[in-house]
Design a protein around this motif. Sequence first.
Motif, PDB file in Angstrom:
ATOM      1  N   ILE A 147       0.854  -1.198   0.000  1.00 21.49           N
ATOM      2  CA  ILE A 147       0.000   0.000   0.000  1.00 21.49           C
ATOM      3  C   ILE A 147       0.890   1.248   0.000  1.00 21.49           C
ATOM      4  CG2 ILE A 147      -0.335   0.541   2.468  1.00 21.49           C
ATOM      5  CD1 ILE A 147      -3.221   0.198  -0.043  1.00 21.49           C
ATOM      6  N   TYR A 148       0.410   2.297  -0.634  1.00 20.33           N
ATOM      7  CA  TYR A 148       1.073   3.605  -0.599  1.00 20.33           C
ATOM      8  C   TYR A 148       0.319   4.471   0.387  1.00 20.33           C
ATOM      9  CZ  TYR A 148       2.862   2.153  -5.151  1.00 20.33           C
ATOM     10  OH  TYR A 148       3.454   1.470  -6.156  1.00 20.33           O
ATOM     11  N   MET A 149       1.054   5.218   1.207  1.00 21.38           N
ATOM     12  CA  MET A 149       0.375   6.194   2.061  1.00 21.38           C
ATOM     13  C   MET A 149       0.281   7.540   1.336  1.00 21.38           C
ATOM     14  SD  MET A 149       2.159   5.188   5.707  1.00 21.38           S
ATOM     15  CE  MET A 149       1.258   6.319   6.768  1.00 21.38           C
ATOM     16  N   VAL A 246       9.356   0.189   2.386  1.00 17.46           N
ATOM     17  CA  VAL A 246      10.072   0.534   1.159  1.00 17.46           C
ATOM     18  C   VAL A 246      10.651   1.938   1.319  1.00 17.46           C
ATOM     19  CG1 VAL A 246       8.561  -0.955  -0.223  1.00 17.46           C
ATOM     20  CG2 VAL A 246       8.085   1.480  -0.116  1.00 17.46           C
ATOM     21  N   HIS A 247      11.694   2.231   0.584  1.00 20.47           N
ATOM     22  CA  HIS A 247      12.342   3.552   0.613  1.00 20.47           C
ATOM     23  C   HIS A 247      12.792   3.972   2.011  1.00 20.47           C
ATOM     24  CE1 HIS A 247      10.081   3.596  -3.060  1.00 20.47           C
ATOM     25  NE2 HIS A 247       8.997   4.131  -2.602  1.00 20.47           N
ATOM     26  N   ALA A 248      13.505   3.119   2.716  1.00 16.86           N
ATOM     27  CA  ALA A 248      14.101   3.576   3.982  1.00 16.86           C
ATOM     28  C   ALA A 248      15.230   4.534   3.626  1.00 16.86           C
ATOM     29  CB  ALA A 248      14.639   2.381   4.770  1.00 16.86           C
ATOM     30  N   SER A 318      15.275  -2.151  -6.734  1.00 16.32           N
ATOM     31  CA  SER A 318      15.435  -1.046  -7.687  1.00 16.32           C
ATOM     32  C   SER A 318      14.312  -0.020  -7.601  1.00 16.32           C
ATOM     33  CB  SER A 318      15.522  -1.590  -9.115  1.00 16.32           C
ATOM     34  OG  SER A 318      14.275  -2.084  -9.528  1.00 16.32           O
ATOM     35  N   ASP A 319      13.089  -0.450  -7.186  1.00 21.34           N
ATOM     36  CA  ASP A 319      11.924   0.421  -7.384  1.00 21.34           C
ATOM     37  C   ASP A 319      11.963   0.966  -8.821  1.00 21.34           C
ATOM     38  OD1 ASP A 319       9.663   1.947  -7.166  1.00 21.34           O
ATOM     39  OD2 ASP A 319      10.537   3.458  -5.847  1.00 21.34           O
ATOM     40  N   HIS A 320      12.256   0.071  -9.760  1.00 24.94           N
ATOM     41  CA  HIS A 320      12.314   0.445 -11.184  1.00 24.94           C
ATOM     42  C   HIS A 320      11.005   1.133 -11.560  1.00 24.94           C
ATOM     43  CE1 HIS A 320      13.206   0.084 -15.436  1.00 24.94           C
ATOM     44  NE2 HIS A 320      12.086  -0.593 -15.634  1.00 24.94           N
TER      45      HIS A 320
HETATM   46 ZN    ZN Z   1       7.683   1.901  -6.112  1.00 25.08          ZN
END
Ligand code: ZN
Length: 465
Positions: A147-149, A246-248, A318-320
């Motif tokens: 999920i995205y916040m 994700v993205h720490a 990568s979060d490509h």
């Molecule tokens: Zn992403």
Amino acid sequence: MTVELAITGGRIVDQGQSRDADLLISDGVIIGVTEPGSTPSDAGNVIDAAGQLVIPGMIDTHVHTREPGWTHKEDITTCSQAAAAGGVTTIFGMPNLRPPTATVETLREVLDLYDAKSVVDYNHNPAASNPDQIAGMAELGIAAYKIYMVVDTGREYPHPAGTGMHDHGHLLEMFETIAPTGLPFMVHPHDQGIMDLIEQRYWAAGDRSPEAYAKTLAAYDGLIWDTAIGVLLRIAEATGCPLHIVHAQTSRSIEMIRQAKNRGQQVSAEANHWTLFLGSWDDVTTLGPYALSYWVPDHHKEATWEALIDGTIDMANSDHAPHTREEKDVGWTDMWAAHTGTPGIQYQLPLLVDSVGTGRMSIERMVEVTSNAPARIFGLGQKGCFAPGTDADVVLVDPDLEWTITDDDVLSKIGWTPYAGRTLRGKVLRTLIRGEDVYRDGTVVGAPGFGKQARPMTRPESDAR
Ligand code: ZN
Ligand code: DOR
């Protein structure tokens, strides 16, 4: 047992160790690692890997394939071809698609697309936005939910309806619902209320530049990330649901993750190539929209590297996130209208190998964060190492070869990379999946449809230490 394929004379790196050895393969799985030169003379095929690193394929659990719905940017075939060329043997796709993957039905459809089109092995992280869809999704063999916040302001992408959730009550309900599946909940941390306040100040001053966008996301030294990660860690602890962040990328949130792990909480975290390799203010001013995603000041970037090396951050993904030049170029004048995100699946492993060469991290830690750890955390017991019986997903790397990244070599549909012009030491020469070549001597040789779903075999274990 007959040895169908032997990879001889290379330096094998796996599970914290490196040694000169031969790797033996049959029926697409590893059957053993033996002393150099002891490969049986009747081995079917022999690959001479003298002078090369022999490492387990990268497992990239954060990939935006753009299919279905956004295939003018990328599709599963082009994305998985870029993966193969970059030494990535398993990808997990993300749900911000059209339609968003938010139901059992849409998940089934997207898994069928990978089955027909992916060159590399795969799984897919569906959006956890409907509690009544959660149990059915687990039955389709997924390894995580996402999920995205984030709630996008003024643009329809990359955070479409059905993929976002920022109300804490809804988040709590979702953590409660996912907990019984035992699967990790991947969350993109973000505080939309703070973002709204800060961005409106820039807009009121008539500033919608890439620099303003970067500074908004980094306001008060990372407040948008830190507040969200504090909330997520506490809700995850309350519900016992494994959390994957994700993205720490901020020092305070990394410290919170470290403390949670020390308490024994089941939390894992990833760093992405753009924090590690594209994070300077110079990149923001010269590459503008092409460097954003997100920017954090240098001391956070240093904290991210340290955490990746000391184990607080478990993996590199990568979060490509491919977008076309047109979708980026509007950002020079209005960054809030541009599609944010940075492509990277083809270059993240070579960038990390280059960092090993410069002494930034050990090769053993690099293999841990690109392969061993993601397999363990997402329950892929059949992948992510060279233990006997595991899939022979192998990457051969020349650690000394110098080469320069160019846009011409980009296999992703968009045809550009923010790394064009960078010279790296260390190149992927060959990628095998289940013992078969998918990339060799500069060419993707794996066929669309070769990839198979990598289902979790084991429940995720705590990576707490
Ligand atoms: Zn992403
Ligand atoms: O900037 C971003 N781009 N952030 C995300 O969370 C998604 C990504 C994308 O899909 O392009």
